[in-house]
Design a protein around this motif. Structure first.
Motif, PDB file in Angstrom:
ATOM      1  N   VAL A   1      -3.225  -0.054  -3.675  1.00 15.30           N
ATOM      2  CA  VAL A   1      -3.316  -1.163  -2.726  1.00 15.30           C
ATOM      3  C   VAL A   1      -3.239  -2.481  -3.483  1.00 15.30           C
ATOM      4  O   VAL A   1      -3.927  -2.670  -4.486  1.00 15.30           O
ATOM      5  CB  VAL A   1      -4.646  -1.095  -1.932  1.00 15.30           C
ATOM      6  CG1 VAL A   1      -4.770  -2.252  -0.972  1.00 15.30           C
ATOM      7  CG2 VAL A   1      -4.770   0.223  -1.205  1.00 15.30           C
ATOM      8  N   ASP A   2      -2.415  -3.387  -3.003  1.00 19.08           N
ATOM      9  CA  ASP A   2      -2.344  -4.730  -3.550  1.00 19.08           C
ATOM     10  C   ASP A   2      -3.714  -5.396  -3.358  1.00 19.08           C
ATOM     11  O   ASP A   2      -4.341  -5.221  -2.315  1.00 19.08           O
ATOM     12  CB  ASP A   2      -1.257  -5.511  -2.793  1.00 19.08           C
ATOM     13  CG  ASP A   2      -1.130  -6.930  -3.275  1.00 19.08           C
ATOM     14  OD1 ASP A   2      -1.648  -7.820  -2.571  1.00 19.08           O
ATOM     15  OD2 ASP A   2      -0.546  -7.139  -4.344  1.00 19.08           O
ATOM     16  N   PRO A   3      -4.205  -6.146  -4.353  1.00 20.12           N
ATOM     17  CA  PRO A   3      -5.545  -6.752  -4.230  1.00 20.12           C
ATOM     18  C   PRO A   3      -5.746  -7.604  -2.978  1.00 20.12           C
ATOM     19  O   PRO A   3      -6.808  -7.570  -2.369  1.00 20.12           O
ATOM     20  CB  PRO A   3      -5.664  -7.606  -5.490  1.00 20.12           C
ATOM     21  CG  PRO A   3      -4.756  -6.955  -6.470  1.00 20.12           C
ATOM     22  CD  PRO A   3      -3.608  -6.403  -5.663  1.00 20.12           C
ATOM     23  N   ARG A   4      -4.736  -8.353  -2.564  1.00 20.69           N
ATOM     24  CA  ARG A   4      -4.888  -9.165  -1.343  1.00 20.69           C
ATOM     25  C   ARG A   4      -5.017  -8.284  -0.120  1.00 20.69           C
ATOM     26  O   ARG A   4      -5.821  -8.557   0.766  1.00 20.69           O
ATOM     27  CB  ARG A   4      -3.700 -10.113  -1.190  1.00 20.69           C
ATOM     28  CG  ARG A   4      -3.662 -11.211  -2.241  1.00 20.69           C
ATOM     29  CD  ARG A   4      -2.452 -12.057  -2.011  1.00 20.69           C
ATOM     30  NE  ARG A   4      -1.272 -11.188  -1.981  1.00 20.69           N
ATOM     31  CZ  ARG A   4      -0.181 -11.359  -2.700  1.00 20.69           C
ATOM     32  NH1 ARG A   4      -0.080 -12.385  -3.484  1.00 20.69           N
ATOM     33  NH2 ARG A   4       0.826 -10.524  -2.626  1.00 20.69           N
ATOM     34  N   LEU A   5      -4.229  -7.226  -0.068  1.00 17.76           N
ATOM     35  CA  LEU A   5      -4.321  -6.293   1.047  1.00 17.76           C
ATOM     36  C   LEU A   5      -5.660  -5.559   0.997  1.00 17.76           C
ATOM     37  O   LEU A   5      -6.254  -5.274   2.037  1.00 17.76           O
ATOM     38  CB  LEU A   5      -3.168  -5.294   1.017  1.00 17.76           C
ATOM     39  CG  LEU A   5      -3.155  -4.256   2.131  1.00 17.76           C
ATOM     40  CD1 LEU A   5      -3.102  -4.919   3.502  1.00 17.76           C
ATOM     41  CD2 LEU A   5      -1.993  -3.300   1.949  1.00 17.76           C
TER      42      LEU A   5
ATOM     43  N   ARG B   1     -10.858  -4.260   3.449  1.00 14.19           N
ATOM     44  CA  ARG B   1     -12.327  -4.261   3.430  1.00 14.19           C
ATOM     45  C   ARG B   1     -12.890  -4.978   4.656  1.00 14.19           C
ATOM     46  O   ARG B   1     -13.838  -4.517   5.289  1.00 14.19           O
ATOM     47  CB  ARG B   1     -12.844  -4.904   2.151  1.00 14.19           C
ATOM     48  CG  ARG B   1     -12.685  -4.028   0.936  1.00 14.19           C
ATOM     49  CD  ARG B   1     -13.275  -4.705  -0.305  1.00 14.19           C
ATOM     50  NE  ARG B   1     -12.944  -3.983  -1.497  1.00 14.19           N
ATOM     51  CZ  ARG B   1     -11.890  -4.208  -2.272  1.00 14.19           C
ATOM     52  NH1 ARG B   1     -11.047  -5.169  -1.965  1.00 14.19           N
ATOM     53  NH2 ARG B   1     -11.678  -3.483  -3.345  1.00 14.19           N
ATOM     54  N   TRP B   2     -12.322  -6.137   4.977  1.00 16.06           N
ATOM     55  CA  TRP B   2     -12.771  -6.875   6.157  1.00 16.06           C
ATOM     56  C   TRP B   2     -12.501  -6.071   7.431  1.00 16.06           C
ATOM     57  O   TRP B   2     -13.317  -6.041   8.352  1.00 16.06           O
ATOM     58  CB  TRP B   2     -12.108  -8.249   6.231  1.00 16.06           C
ATOM     59  CG  TRP B   2     -12.789  -9.251   5.367  1.00 16.06           C
ATOM     60  CD1 TRP B   2     -12.346  -9.752   4.180  1.00 16.06           C
ATOM     61  CD2 TRP B   2     -14.057  -9.874   5.609  1.00 16.06           C
ATOM     62  NE1 TRP B   2     -13.262 -10.633   3.667  1.00 16.06           N
ATOM     63  CE2 TRP B   2     -14.317 -10.733   4.527  1.00 16.06           C
ATOM     64  CE3 TRP B   2     -14.999  -9.784   6.627  1.00 16.06           C
ATOM     65  CZ2 TRP B   2     -15.481 -11.490   4.442  1.00 16.06           C
ATOM     66  CZ3 TRP B   2     -16.152 -10.532   6.547  1.00 16.06           C
ATOM     67  CH2 TRP B   2     -16.375 -11.384   5.458  1.00 16.06           C
ATOM     68  N   GLY B   3     -11.337  -5.418   7.482  1.00 17.99           N
ATOM     69  CA  GLY B   3     -11.012  -4.585   8.637  1.00 17.99           C
ATOM     70  C   GLY B   3     -11.989  -3.426   8.781  1.00 17.99           C
ATOM     71  O   GLY B   3     -12.420  -3.100   9.900  1.00 17.99           O
TER      72      GLY B   3
ATOM     73  N   MET C   1       0.861  -1.167   0.000  1.00 17.34           N
ATOM     74  CA  MET C   1       0.000   0.000   0.000  1.00 17.34           C
ATOM     75  C   MET C   1       0.905   1.227   0.000  1.00 17.34           C
ATOM     76  O   MET C   1       1.851   1.308   0.759  1.00 17.34           O
ATOM     77  CB  MET C   1      -0.888  -0.017   1.246  1.00 17.34           C
ATOM     78  CG  MET C   1      -1.727   1.196   1.391  1.00 17.34           C
ATOM     79  SD  MET C   1      -2.994   1.112   2.667  1.00 17.34           S
ATOM     80  CE  MET C   1      -2.061   1.005   4.154  1.00 17.34           C
ATOM     81  N   ARG C   2       0.567   2.169  -0.899  1.00 19.46           N
ATOM     82  CA  ARG C   2       1.349   3.404  -0.920  1.00 19.46           C
ATOM     83  C   ARG C   2       0.504   4.559  -1.431  1.00 19.46           C
ATOM     84  O   ARG C   2      -0.403   4.374  -2.253  1.00 19.46           O
ATOM     85  CB  ARG C   2       2.609   3.244  -1.746  1.00 19.46           C
ATOM     86  CG  ARG C   2       2.363   2.999  -3.190  1.00 19.46           C
ATOM     87  CD  ARG C   2       3.646   2.746  -3.973  1.00 19.46           C
ATOM     88  NE  ARG C   2       3.358   3.069  -5.364  1.00 19.46           N
ATOM     89  CZ  ARG C   2       4.133   3.736  -6.151  1.00 19.46           C
ATOM     90  NH1 ARG C   2       5.297   4.152  -5.719  1.00 19.46           N
ATOM     91  NH2 ARG C   2       3.785   4.012  -7.380  1.00 19.46           N
ATOM     92  N   LEU C   3       0.814   5.741  -0.917  1.00 18.03           N
ATOM     93  CA  LEU C   3       0.158   6.957  -1.364  1.00 18.03           C
ATOM     94  C   LEU C   3       0.916   7.513  -2.560  1.00 18.03           C
ATOM     95  O   LEU C   3       2.151   7.525  -2.556  1.00 18.03           O
ATOM     96  CB  LEU C   3       0.139   7.997  -0.243  1.00 18.03           C
ATOM     97  CG  LEU C   3      -0.698   7.652   0.980  1.00 18.03           C
ATOM     98  CD1 LEU C   3      -0.454   8.649   2.090  1.00 18.03           C
ATOM     99  CD2 LEU C   3      -2.165   7.603   0.613  1.00 18.03           C
ATOM    100  N   VAL C   4       0.193   7.954  -3.575  1.00 15.69           N
ATOM    101  CA  VAL C   4       0.815   8.522  -4.765  1.00 15.69           C
ATOM    102  C   VAL C   4       0.103   9.816  -5.153  1.00 15.69           C
ATOM    103  O   VAL C   4      -1.086   9.987  -4.901  1.00 15.69           O
ATOM    104  CB  VAL C   4       0.777   7.528  -5.960  1.00 15.69           C
ATOM    105  CG1 VAL C   4       1.618   6.306  -5.686  1.00 15.69           C
ATOM    106  CG2 VAL C   4      -0.640   7.118  -6.279  1.00 15.69           C
ATOM    107  N   ALA C   5       0.857  10.718  -5.769  1.00 14.59           N
ATOM    108  CA  ALA C   5       0.281  11.950  -6.316  1.00 14.59           C
ATOM    109  C   ALA C   5      -0.031  11.681  -7.783  1.00 14.59           C
ATOM    110  O   ALA C   5       0.874  11.521  -8.596  1.00 14.59           O
ATOM    111  CB  ALA C   5       1.266  13.100  -6.164  1.00 14.59           C
TER     112      ALA C   5
END
Length: 133
Positions: A105-109, A114-116, A1-5
């Motif tokens: 976000v990586d699909p698995r993450l 979503r569950w979280g 997971m990472r933030l991007v501009a």
């Protein structure tokens, strides 16, 4: 997971932040958080708070800069308000460069997130029921 501009992306954080700010100002000025009746259909029918009960009172407390009071009304709404405020500020900083904040976000993450989020939503609802909102 990472933030991007992201170049050319719409500044959604700024839009949502502006809407939230207008809502908080309206609630604060019109004192909508102090109405003597409930406008929640779910609560009116069941007697139980809905998962978002206390959000208007939370906005009222935030407009008055009462952060502890806002948190006690609805922790999830308070956390969402702070998250949107940070997102709006980031988009405001990126706006002159015609960029907007995005999250990759990586699909698995993504599935775990979503569950979280669902678990946080349910935990917040349990808190609201226990607090008698």
């Amino acid at each position: 997971m990472r933030l991007v501009a992201r170049p050319g992306a719409p500044p959604l954080g700024l839009v949502f932040g502006g809407i939230g700010l207008l809502g908080a100002v309206a609630v604060g000025l019109l004192r909508l958080d102090r109405l003597p009746l409930t406008l929640c259909v779910f609560k009116g029918l069941t007697g139980l708070p809905c998962p978002t009960c206390g959000s208007t009172r939370t906005l009222g407390r935030l407009a008055a800069l009462d952060f502890a009071g806002a948190w006690s009304q609805n922790p999830l709404a308070s956390a969402a308000a702070f998250g949107v405020a940070a997102w709006a500020l980031a988009d405001l900083v990126l706006l002159p460069r015609r960029k907007a904040l995005g999250l990759e976000v990586d699909p698995r993450l993504g599935l775990a997130l979503r569950w979280g989020a669902l678990l946080l939503f349910l935990a917040n609802w349990v808190y609201l029921v226990a607090a008698g909102r």
